[in-house]
Design a protein around this motif. Structure first.
Motif, PDB file in Angstrom:
ATOM      1  N   ALA A   1       0.826  -1.216   0.000  1.00 34.57           N
ATOM      2  CA  ALA A   1       0.000   0.000   0.000  1.00 34.57           C
ATOM      3  C   ALA A   1       0.857   1.261   0.000  1.00 34.57           C
ATOM      4  O   ALA A   1       0.519   2.249  -0.661  1.00 34.57           O
ATOM      5  CB  ALA A   1      -0.950   0.000   1.202  1.00 34.57           C
ATOM      6  N   ALA A   2       1.978   1.225   0.719  1.00 37.63           N
ATOM      7  CA  ALA A   2       2.874   2.390   0.738  1.00 37.63           C
ATOM      8  C   ALA A   2       3.409   2.670  -0.656  1.00 37.63           C
ATOM      9  O   ALA A   2       3.506   3.835  -1.071  1.00 37.63           O
ATOM     10  CB  ALA A   2       4.024   2.153   1.721  1.00 37.63           C
ATOM     11  N   GLN A   3       3.726   1.620  -1.398  1.00 43.51           N
ATOM     12  CA  GLN A   3       4.232   1.816  -2.760  1.00 43.51           C
ATOM     13  C   GLN A   3       3.138   2.334  -3.688  1.00 43.51           C
ATOM     14  O   GLN A   3       3.398   3.186  -4.534  1.00 43.51           O
ATOM     15  CB  GLN A   3       4.842   0.522  -3.285  1.00 43.51           C
ATOM     16  N   VAL A   4       1.919   1.830  -3.534  1.00 42.65           N
ATOM     17  CA  VAL A   4       0.804   2.343  -4.347  1.00 42.65           C
ATOM     18  C   VAL A   4       0.571   3.814  -4.016  1.00 42.65           C
ATOM     19  O   VAL A   4       0.413   4.645  -4.917  1.00 42.65           O
ATOM     20  CB  VAL A   4      -0.488   1.525  -4.134  1.00 42.65           C
ATOM     21  N   ALA A   5       0.566   4.139  -2.738  1.00 42.59           N
ATOM     22  CA  ALA A   5       0.330   5.530  -2.317  1.00 42.59           C
ATOM     23  C   ALA A   5       1.411   6.457  -2.860  1.00 42.59           C
ATOM     24  O   ALA A   5       1.109   7.541  -3.388  1.00 42.59           O
ATOM     25  CB  ALA A   5       0.268   5.616  -0.791  1.00 42.59           C
ATOM     26  N   ALA A   6       2.666   6.045  -2.749  1.00 39.16           N
ATOM     27  CA  ALA A   6       3.769   6.888  -3.221  1.00 39.16           C
ATOM     28  C   ALA A   6       3.702   7.080  -4.734  1.00 39.16           C
ATOM     29  O   ALA A   6       3.853   8.209  -5.229  1.00 39.16           O
ATOM     30  CB  ALA A   6       5.106   6.268  -2.822  1.00 39.16           C
ATOM     31  N   SER A   7       3.467   6.010  -5.475  1.00 41.77           N
ATOM     32  CA  SER A   7       3.393   6.127  -6.937  1.00 41.77           C
ATOM     33  C   SER A   7       2.173   6.928  -7.369  1.00 41.77           C
ATOM     34  O   SER A   7       2.241   7.675  -8.352  1.00 41.77           O
ATOM     35  CB  SER A   7       3.371   4.745  -7.588  1.00 41.77           C
ATOM     36  N   THR A   8       1.077   6.785  -6.652  1.00 44.05           N
ATOM     37  CA  THR A   8      -0.127   7.562  -6.971  1.00 44.05           C
ATOM     38  C   THR A   8       0.152   9.043  -6.768  1.00 44.05           C
ATOM     39  O   THR A   8      -0.178   9.871  -7.621  1.00 44.05           O
ATOM     40  CB  THR A   8      -1.318   7.101  -6.104  1.00 44.05           C
ATOM     41  N   GLN A   9       0.777   9.369  -5.656  1.00 45.03           N
ATOM     42  CA  GLN A   9       1.113  10.766  -5.384  1.00 45.03           C
ATOM     43  C   GLN A   9       2.034  11.323  -6.463  1.00 45.03           C
ATOM     44  O   GLN A   9       1.810  12.425  -6.969  1.00 45.03           O
ATOM     45  CB  GLN A   9       1.763  10.889  -4.004  1.00 45.03           C
ATOM     46  N   GLU A  10       3.051  10.568  -6.820  1.00 43.03           N
ATOM     47  CA  GLU A  10       3.995  11.025  -7.849  1.00 43.03           C
ATOM     48  C   GLU A  10       3.315  11.171  -9.212  1.00 43.03           C
ATOM     49  O   GLU A  10       3.601  12.114  -9.955  1.00 43.03           O
ATOM     50  CB  GLU A  10       5.189  10.081  -7.939  1.00 43.03           C
ATOM     51  N   ALA A  11       2.436  10.233  -9.551  1.00 47.86           N
ATOM     52  CA  ALA A  11       1.727  10.307 -10.835  1.00 47.86           C
ATOM     53  C   ALA A  11       0.808  11.525 -10.876  1.00 47.86           C
ATOM     54  O   ALA A  11       0.718  12.213 -11.904  1.00 47.86           O
ATOM     55  CB  ALA A  11       0.933   9.023 -11.072  1.00 47.86           C
ATOM     56  N   ILE A  12       0.140  11.813  -9.777  1.00 50.08           N
ATOM     57  CA  ILE A  12      -0.745  12.985  -9.710  1.00 50.08           C
ATOM     58  C   ILE A  12       0.078  14.265  -9.878  1.00 50.08           C
ATOM     59  O   ILE A  12      -0.309  15.165 -10.624  1.00 50.08           O
ATOM     60  CB  ILE A  12      -1.555  12.997  -8.395  1.00 50.08           C
TER      61      ILE A  12
END
Length: 189
Positions: A120-131
């Motif tokens: 989940a931490a990796q999904v959250a970090a990548s989502t933030q970066e993609a946004i």
């Protein structure tokens, strides 16, 4: 690239700090009744994460296809990123509660918490970066760094679902084993 690594590290640290609770809090040893209660609550939270990942997987998988298909607009990317963000935030709130129960749950639940938190931490970090990338670069949807974030979101979202599914399958198998053992009145097995 350095800025991205810094942001990702900060995001992961924030999730760890949020989930860790107070440094000064030292939980007392749980009673057997409270341990059963906390383990039951942990299983319920894992089941809620399992349900949440259904929506997460749909939008994450869609983003994964966007990484290689130029026909979609930045608005389509934004819509699915927003939905992924919503789902991963819901998963994150369940993880925070699971982290608070961690001291009083079964060993397999502790492992589930660790594994789900990492994905989940990796999904959250990548989502933030993609946004952030999309907000600043709406016309640059095929930059490798952005596509890597979309792929990570898709892959790690799948990992969350698979991890939770396997741990809940384990719980179900353990419960079935215990029922059979009781029915057959097998002692000490």
């Amino acid at each position: 690239m350095r800025l991205t690594s810094k942001r990702m590290s900060m995001t992961l640290a924030a999730i760890v700090l949020l989930g860790a609770g107070s440094v000064f809090a030292s939980p007392s040893a749980p009673s057997p009744d409270s341990s059963a209660h906390f383990s039951g609550r942990a299983s319920t939270l894992l089941a809620e994460i399992q349900k949440e990942t259904a929506g997460l997987r749909f939008h994450a998988d869609t983003l994964g296809t966007f990484a290689w298909n130029p026909q979609y607009s930045w608005q389509s990317h934004a819509t699915h990123l927003d939905r992924v963000k919503s789902h991963i935030n819901a998963v994150g709130s369940h993880i925070v509660e699971l982290q608070q129960l961690r001291y009083a749950v079964l060993p397999w639940q502790k492992q589930a918490i660790t594994d789900v938190t990492a994905h989940a931490a990796q999904v959250a970090a990548s989502t933030q970066e993609a946004i952030i990338h999309l907000r600043e670069n709406q016309n640059r949807l095929f930059v490798s760094e952005y596509r890597d974030h979309l792929t990570t979101i898709a892959d790690r979202s799948g990992n969350i679902k698979q991890t939770v599914d396997k741990f809940l399958d384990y719980e179900e198998a353990q419960q079935r084993f215990d029922r059979l053992k009781d029915e057959l009145e097998i002692k000490g097995a």
